[in-house]
Motif scaffolding. Structure first.
Motif, PDB file in Angstrom:
ATOM      1  N   LEU A  52      42.699  41.772  38.797  1.00 33.45           N
ATOM      2  CA  LEU A  52      42.234  40.410  39.085  1.00 33.45           C
ATOM      3  C   LEU A  52      43.073  39.743  40.156  1.00 33.45           C
ATOM      4  O   LEU A  52      44.281  39.547  39.976  1.00 33.45           O
ATOM      5  CB  LEU A  52      42.286  39.573  37.793  1.00 33.45           C
ATOM      6  CG  LEU A  52      42.036  38.070  37.923  1.00 33.45           C
ATOM      7  CD1 LEU A  52      40.627  37.798  38.443  1.00 33.45           C
ATOM      8  CD2 LEU A  52      42.263  37.371  36.586  1.00 33.45           C
ATOM      9  N   ASP A  53      42.425  39.377  41.261  1.00 34.06           N
ATOM     10  CA  ASP A  53      43.059  38.540  42.276  1.00 34.06           C
ATOM     11  C   ASP A  53      42.915  37.087  41.836  1.00 34.06           C
ATOM     12  O   ASP A  53      41.816  36.646  41.461  1.00 34.06           O
ATOM     13  CB  ASP A  53      42.379  38.770  43.632  1.00 34.06           C
ATOM     14  CG  ASP A  53      42.926  37.857  44.711  1.00 34.06           C
ATOM     15  OD1 ASP A  53      44.116  37.513  44.638  1.00 34.06           O
ATOM     16  OD2 ASP A  53      42.163  37.488  45.624  1.00 34.06           O
ATOM     17  N   LEU A  54      43.996  36.336  41.870  1.00 35.73           N
ATOM     18  CA  LEU A  54      43.949  34.951  41.390  1.00 35.73           C
ATOM     19  C   LEU A  54      43.236  34.005  42.348  1.00 35.73           C
ATOM     20  O   LEU A  54      42.815  32.917  41.951  1.00 35.73           O
ATOM     21  CB  LEU A  54      45.375  34.443  41.128  1.00 35.73           C
ATOM     22  CG  LEU A  54      46.130  35.132  39.993  1.00 35.73           C
ATOM     23  CD1 LEU A  54      47.536  34.566  39.879  1.00 35.73           C
ATOM     24  CD2 LEU A  54      45.383  34.992  38.668  1.00 35.73           C
ATOM     25  N   GLY A  55      43.107  34.387  43.626  1.00 36.58           N
ATOM     26  CA  GLY A  55      42.495  33.501  44.613  1.00 36.58           C
ATOM     27  C   GLY A  55      41.024  33.780  44.808  1.00 36.58           C
ATOM     28  O   GLY A  55      40.628  34.483  45.745  1.00 36.58           O
ATOM     29  N   LEU A  56      40.174  33.251  43.918  1.00 34.56           N
ATOM     30  CA  LEU A  56      38.731  33.487  43.990  1.00 34.56           C
ATOM     31  C   LEU A  56      38.010  32.248  44.501  1.00 34.56           C
ATOM     32  O   LEU A  56      38.483  31.123  44.322  1.00 34.56           O
ATOM     33  CB  LEU A  56      38.200  33.876  42.610  1.00 34.56           C
ATOM     34  CG  LEU A  56      38.774  35.176  42.026  1.00 34.56           C
ATOM     35  CD1 LEU A  56      38.285  35.375  40.599  1.00 34.56           C
ATOM     36  CD2 LEU A  56      38.388  36.364  42.902  1.00 34.56           C
ATOM     37  N   PRO A  57      36.836  32.420  45.123  1.00 39.36           N
ATOM     38  CA  PRO A  57      36.149  31.278  45.750  1.00 39.36           C
ATOM     39  C   PRO A  57      35.430  30.354  44.773  1.00 39.36           C
ATOM     40  O   PRO A  57      35.203  29.184  45.085  1.00 39.36           O
ATOM     41  CB  PRO A  57      35.153  31.947  46.696  1.00 39.36           C
ATOM     42  CG  PRO A  57      34.876  33.285  46.074  1.00 39.36           C
ATOM     43  CD  PRO A  57      36.173  33.699  45.437  1.00 39.36           C
ATOM     44  N   ASP A  58      35.040  30.847  43.596  1.00 40.47           N
ATOM     45  CA  ASP A  58      34.187  30.043  42.715  1.00 40.47           C
ATOM     46  C   ASP A  58      34.849  29.626  41.406  1.00 40.47           C
ATOM     47  O   ASP A  58      34.260  28.888  40.628  1.00 40.47           O
ATOM     48  CB  ASP A  58      32.885  30.800  42.408  1.00 40.47           C
ATOM     49  CG  ASP A  58      33.142  32.148  41.743  1.00 40.47           C
ATOM     50  OD1 ASP A  58      34.257  32.680  41.889  1.00 40.47           O
ATOM     51  OD2 ASP A  58      32.221  32.670  41.088  1.00 40.47           O
ATOM     52  N   MET A  59      36.065  30.081  41.154  1.00 36.19           N
ATOM     53  CA  MET A  59      36.759  29.720  39.919  1.00 36.19           C
ATOM     54  C   MET A  59      38.234  30.045  40.078  1.00 36.19           C
ATOM     55  O   MET A  59      38.582  31.026  40.732  1.00 36.19           O
ATOM     56  CB  MET A  59      36.192  30.498  38.717  1.00 36.19           C
ATOM     57  CG  MET A  59      36.853  30.155  37.379  1.00 36.19           C
ATOM     58  SD  MET A  59      36.274  31.188  35.977  1.00 36.19           S
ATOM     59  CE  MET A  59      34.597  30.606  35.794  1.00 36.19           C
ATOM     60  N   ARG A  60      39.099  29.207  39.512  1.00 37.24           N
ATOM     61  CA  ARG A  60      40.514  29.540  39.508  1.00 37.24           C
ATOM     62  C   ARG A  60      40.729  30.851  38.766  1.00 37.24           C
ATOM     63  O   ARG A  60      40.153  31.087  37.701  1.00 37.24           O
ATOM     64  CB  ARG A  60      41.333  28.441  38.830  1.00 37.24           C
ATOM     65  CG  ARG A  60      41.454  27.151  39.604  1.00 37.24           C
ATOM     66  CD  ARG A  60      42.354  26.180  38.872  1.00 37.24           C
ATOM     67  NE  ARG A  60      43.756  26.628  38.812  1.00 37.24           N
ATOM     68  CZ  ARG A  60      44.375  27.000  37.696  1.00 37.24           C
ATOM     69  NH1 ARG A  60      43.731  26.999  36.535  1.00 37.24           N
ATOM     70  NH2 ARG A  60      45.645  27.379  37.730  1.00 37.24           N
ATOM     71  N   GLY A  61      41.579  31.699  39.340  1.00 38.10           N
ATOM     72  CA  GLY A  61      41.842  32.975  38.699  1.00 38.10           C
ATOM     73  C   GLY A  61      42.352  32.836  37.283  1.00 38.10           C
ATOM     74  O   GLY A  61      42.007  33.631  36.398  1.00 38.10           O
ATOM     75  N   HIS A  62      43.174  31.808  37.040  1.00 37.78           N
ATOM     76  CA  HIS A  62      43.704  31.604  35.691  1.00 37.78           C
ATOM     77  C   HIS A  62      42.592  31.228  34.715  1.00 37.78           C
ATOM     78  O   HIS A  62      42.625  31.625  33.547  1.00 37.78           O
ATOM     79  CB  HIS A  62      44.779  30.514  35.711  1.00 37.78           C
ATOM     80  CG  HIS A  62      46.013  30.911  36.460  1.00 37.78           C
ATOM     81  ND1 HIS A  62      46.146  30.700  37.816  1.00 37.78           N
ATOM     82  CD2 HIS A  62      47.163  31.514  36.048  1.00 37.78           C
ATOM     83  CE1 HIS A  62      47.328  31.153  38.204  1.00 37.78           C
ATOM     84  NE2 HIS A  62      47.967  31.657  37.158  1.00 37.78           N
TER      85      HIS A  62
END
Length: 242
Positions: A52-62
Motif C-alpha cells: 500500500l502506497d500512502l499517497g493515493l488520489p481518492d482517499m488517505r492511505g491511512h
C-alpha cells in the motif's frame, strides 16, 4: 499455489517495477491505482498480501488501511512510505500495518519484508515453543533464555518485552505498540532503557546489535530466524543503534 499480492499505488512506473520484480519471484500480482479499485479487488479476489502506497488520489492511505483492517484483520499489509514521512510510518504501523518500506527501495529489501510478513501471518495461529536466531534461543513454555547455550537471567519486565518481540519476529513494532502490549509507562525513554538492558544481555556487541534492531524514530524489530541483517550502502546495519 503462488501467493497473490495486491499492489495499491497511483504511479504506473512503481506498479510496473513491482509487477516485474515480484512476478519473477513467483508471486501473482493484482494492481489498483486508487482506493476504490483496491476495495473492489479485495471484495472479489483472494489476496495474500497488500502493498500500500500512502499517497493515493481518492482517499488517505491511512483511511484505506483502516478500512482494510476492518474487513480483513489478518491480511498482511506492507506500506510504501516516502523517506521523510516518519510520522506517517508510525501512524500506519499503529493502525495495523505489518511493515513499511521506504521509497526509493531496493527489490531485495522489499522481498525480505514481504517474506517476513507472510511468515508472520502463518505463525499467528500459535506460538513456537522454541525460538532461535543467531546465538539466542528462547523457550517460550519454560521461559528460559540462552545465549550460546548459557542461560541468561532476565527481569520479568525484560522478558515481557522480549516475548512480545519474539511473537512478532521480523515485524517492526512501534514504541506505542510495545508499551501497550506490556502495559507500562507511555514514556519512550522507559522503553529505551529496557531495550538497552536487553542488548547488554543478549548481543555480542550491544553497540552494533544483530538481533534486537532499531527502526529509527519508529520502534524495534527482532530479527527473524530466516533473515540476514539489512546492510546499507555504507556497510553498516540499517537498523542498528539505540
Amino acid at each position: 499455489m503462488s501467493p497473490t499480492i495486491l499492489v495499491i499505488d497511483d504511479e504506473p512506473p512503481i506498479r510496473k517495477l513491482l509487477r516485474t520484480g515480484l512476478s519473477t519471484q513467483g508471486y501473482a500480482i493484482l494492481e489498483a491505482p486508487n482506493a476504490a479499485t483496491a476495495l473492489d479487488v479485495l471484495g472479489r479476489e483472494r489476496v495474500n498480501l497488500v502493498i500500500l502506497d500512502l499517497g493515493l488520489p481518492d482517499m488517505r492511505g491511512h483511511d484505506l488501511l483502516r478500512a482494510i483492517r476492518a474487513r480483513h484483520p489478518e491480511l498482511p499489509v506492507v506500506v510504501l512510505s516516502s523517506r521523510t514521512d516518519e510520522g506517517g510510518k508510525v501512524d500506519a504501523l499503529d493502525l495495523g500495518a505489518d511493515d513499511y518500506v521506504t521509497k526509493p527501495f531496493g527489490m531485495a529489501e522489499l522481498l525480505a519484508r514481504l517474506r517476513a510478513a507472510l511468515r508472520h501471518q502463518l505463525a499467528v495461529q500459535g506460538e513456537r515453543p522454541i525460538f532461535r536466531v543467531d546465538r539466542l534461543s528462547i523457550d517460550l513454555v519454560r521461559r528460559i533464555v540462552k545465549v550460546d547455550d548459557a542461560e541468561v537471567k532476565l527481569t520479568p519486565r525484560e522478558y515481557d518485552f522480549l516475548r512480545v518481540l519474539v511473537l512478532h519476529a521480523g515485524k517492526v513494532l512501534t514504541h506505542a505498540q510495545l508499551m501497550q502490549a506490556v502495559s507500562v509507562s507511555s514514556d519512550p525513554q522507559y522503553l529505551r532503557v529496557y531495550m538497552r538492558q536487553l542488548r547488554q544481555k543478549l548481543e555480542a556487541d550491544p553497540e552494533r546489535p544483530r538481533i534486537l534492531l532499531t527502526e529509527t524514530g519508529v520502534g524495534y524489530r527482532l530479527r527473524a530466524p530466516e533473515d540476514e541483517p539489512t546492510v546499507s550502502e555504507s556497510g553498516r546495519s540499517r537498523t542498528g543503534g539505540a
